[in-house]
Design an enzyme around this catalytic site. Sequence first.
Site, PDB file in Angstrom:
ATOM      1  N   THR A  93       0.763  -1.238  -0.085  1.00 42.31           N
ATOM      2  CA  THR A  93      -0.016   0.039   0.197  1.00 42.31           C
ATOM      3  C   THR A  93       0.717   1.299   0.155  1.00 42.31           C
ATOM      4  OG1 THR A  93      -0.138  -0.327   2.405  1.00 42.31           O
ATOM      5  CG2 THR A  93      -1.856  -0.929   0.956  1.00 42.31           C
ATOM      6  N   ASN A 146       0.775  -6.320  11.301  1.00 39.31           N
ATOM      7  CA  ASN A 146      -0.557  -6.051  10.348  1.00 39.31           C
ATOM      8  C   ASN A 146      -1.240  -4.772  11.156  1.00 39.31           C
ATOM      9  OD1 ASN A 146      -2.189  -6.569   8.106  1.00 39.31           O
ATOM     10  ND2 ASN A 146      -3.717  -7.538   9.558  1.00 39.31           N
ATOM     11  N   PHE A 151      -7.116  -4.218  -3.046  1.00 42.53           N
ATOM     12  CA  PHE A 151      -8.495  -4.176  -3.587  1.00 42.53           C
ATOM     13  C   PHE A 151      -9.472  -4.761  -2.816  1.00 42.53           C
ATOM     14  CE2 PHE A 151      -4.978  -3.941  -6.906  1.00 42.53           C
ATOM     15  CZ  PHE A 151      -5.322  -2.792  -7.439  1.00 42.53           C
ATOM     16  N   HIS A 186      -1.068 -16.348  -5.937  1.00 47.23           N
ATOM     17  CA  HIS A 186      -1.928 -16.024  -7.057  1.00 47.23           C
ATOM     18  C   HIS A 186      -1.471 -15.708  -8.281  1.00 47.23           C
ATOM     19  CE1 HIS A 186      -4.817 -14.950  -3.264  1.00 47.23           C
ATOM     20  NE2 HIS A 186      -4.848 -16.388  -3.604  1.00 47.23           N
ATOM     21  N   CYS A 203      -0.944 -23.179 -24.081  1.00 44.24           N
ATOM     22  CA  CYS A 203       0.448 -24.057 -24.515  1.00 44.24           C
ATOM     23  C   CYS A 203       1.416 -23.224 -23.424  1.00 44.24           C
ATOM     24  CB  CYS A 203       0.968 -23.713 -26.190  1.00 44.24           C
ATOM     25  SG  CYS A 203       1.433 -22.076 -26.142  1.00 44.24           S
TER      26      CYS A 203
HETATM   27 ZN   LIG Z   1      -0.593 -20.970 -27.043  1.00 46.91          ZN
END
Ligand SMILES: [Zn+2]
Length: 253
Positions: A33, A225, A40, A126, A137
């Site tokens: 931040t 935190n 978000f 994530h 691919c």
């Molecule tokens: Zn591809």
Amino acid sequence: MIAPDLATAIYALRDLLEAAQAVVPFTGAGISTECGIPDFRSPGGFWTKNRPIPFDEFLASREMRDESWRRRFAMLDQFGDAQPGRGHRALASLYRAGKVAGLITPNIDNLHQASGIAAADVVELHGNTTYALCLDCGKRYELAWVREKFEINGDHAPDCACGGYIKTATISFGQAMPLEAMERAEQLTRASDLFVSIGSSLVVWPAAGFPLMAKRNGARLVIINREPTEFDDIADVVVRHDIGDVLGPFIAH
Ligand SMILES: [Zn+2]
């Protein structure tokens, strides 16, 4: 112990870091931040105003794929220049000093890599939003290339030469968690003797599983935190001060 003031927090953290051999930081949105990247998920944040596009809708609809890229480019204009903050730089210093074997993060902003930690040692739960992959691919695409094609195509997302869809290398809602990253995160956590959670509310799975796993394996636990977390009771040190202020003194110059 909940650190009563900033000086006590820094002092306690220094002691724990000096005694530790295998520090594993776990970082959440709070560390970024101060770099201008908002959390978000926070109330009033981006995601409460723009419903995230679930993975199945991305796959099912060209309109959703275009919308997903439109949002990504808007974010790029807003946050594309973000630089690592004091927290990132302090962790990179500890990494260079050999204290940190690897780092776990659900953040997708690439700021740990930008601060000097090798990409191979940043375990991204994530994924990463600063580049794209073909979903079929696996070919990597840079955002500038995707954007150029998008604009040439009249605001339509390009597809891969193989016919697959190109998507930022992030894990969307409804998309399977990356198995390899999860396994690596667990290995790091189990091998740690000091687990430091930084800027995460530790509510969302899988984040919530790691502090307990570390503690059960005998590691010391530090939670930095702003808000209380449900793991504060089992932490050795809890710090509720500003992350940059707490970690700034650990930046090596
Ligand atoms: Zn591809």
